[in-house]
Scaffold this motif. Structure first.
Motif, short mmCIF file in Angstrom:
data_model
loop_
_atom_site.label_atom_id
_atom_site.label_comp_id
_atom_site.label_asym_id
_atom_site.label_seq_id
_atom_site.Cartn_x
_atom_site.Cartn_y
_atom_site.Cartn_z
N ASP A 39 4.63 18.03 -3.17
CA ASP A 39 3.69 17.65 -4.22
C ASP A 39 3.17 16.24 -3.99
N GLU A 40 1.96 15.99 -4.43
CA GLU A 40 1.34 14.67 -4.28
C GLU A 40 1.80 13.68 -5.35
N CYS A 41 2.44 14.18 -6.38
CA CYS A 41 2.95 13.33 -7.46
C CYS A 41 4.33 13.86 -7.86
N ASP A 62 3.26 8.52 -7.68
CA ASP A 62 1.97 9.07 -7.31
C ASP A 62 1.62 8.64 -5.89
N PHE A 63 1.63 9.58 -4.98
CA PHE A 63 1.35 9.28 -3.57
C PHE A 63 -0.13 9.35 -3.25
N THR A 64 -0.95 9.84 -4.18
CA THR A 64 -2.38 9.96 -3.91
C THR A 64 -3.05 8.61 -3.79
N THR A 65 -2.41 7.55 -4.24
CA THR A 65 -3.00 6.22 -4.15
C THR A 65 -2.87 5.62 -2.74
N PRO A 69 -3.85 10.03 4.27
CA PRO A 69 -3.00 11.17 3.91
C PRO A 69 -1.74 11.31 4.77
N ARG A 72 0.96 9.27 3.32
CA ARG A 72 1.58 9.80 2.10
C ARG A 72 2.87 10.53 2.46
N THR A 73 2.79 11.33 3.52
CA THR A 73 3.99 12.05 3.96
C THR A 73 5.04 11.08 4.46
N LYS A 76 6.73 9.61 1.46
CA LYS A 76 7.65 10.56 0.82
C LYS A 76 8.92 10.72 1.64
N ASN A 118 -1.93 0.57 2.32
CA ASN A 118 -3.34 0.42 1.96
C ASN A 118 -3.94 -0.85 2.56
#
Length: 177
Positions: A39-41, A62-65, A69, A72-73, A76, A118
């Motif tokens: 999940d992305e969150c 929240d990994f969408t920030t 992409p 993000r993995t 996590k 970021n």
């Protein structure tokens, strides 16, 4: 390993298809959200062991920030590895930290990782494999000029270095070995 755009080229994370609370070994309240690793969150609002003073927004991850992409993995996988000390893949990493961290500490590590990733993206870095010492130095200068405290700077350095400890575990991108 460089980041790839084809999901066929990327091996599945060793944590894919698993519930986050199961991976990190925490009990949750009946009826609480049960996010999956993929999940992305991750709303971890139902974790039973949270101190009462922990604000609910501190346990929604929240990994969408994270702009990239692939990262993000990485984020996590990094957080699960920091929290799931007994997972077979984490145990196999010789440099992995062996001290448990609390869920709220995981949130703080996520925030620091988010800032680092970021900033790298804004600096034009597309893969962690491209990272140089110059990037690290400039990021720390950036954080100092932003008014980061000594404690915050220690956290920044810790996350940047700890990402290297877990690199073998990361499936989508990692620092050059």
């Amino acid at each position: 390993m460089t980041a790839t755009t084809s999901s066929e080229d990327v091996p599945a994370s060793p944590f894919s298809g698993r519930r986050v609370h199961t991976l990190i070994g925490v009990d949750i309240e009946h009826g609480a959200p049960q996010p999956w690793f993929d999940d992305e969150c991750w709303p971890l609002t139902g974790v039973r062991s949270l101190p009462v003073q922990v604000r609910p927004d501190r346990v929604v991850w929240d990994f969408t920030t994270i702009v990239n992409p692939a990262w993000r993995t990485v984020a996590k996988e990094f957080l699960i590895a920091m929290l799931a000390l007994r997972h077979e893949r984490v145990l196999a990493l010789p440099a992995a930290r062996r001290e448990p961290i609390a869920v709220i500490t995981g949130f703080n590590r996520l925030q620091t990782t988010l800032g680092w990733f970021n900033w790298l993206a804004e600096d034009g870095v597309g893969s962690l494999h491209e990272l140089t010492q110059d990037h690290c130095d400039r990021y720390l200068v950036h954080r100092l000029e932003s008014g980061a405290s000594a404690q915050a700077m220690a956290a920044e350095v810790s996350v940047v270095k700890n990402l290297a400890r877990y690199g073998e575990l990361f499936t989508t991108d990692r620092y050059r070995g």
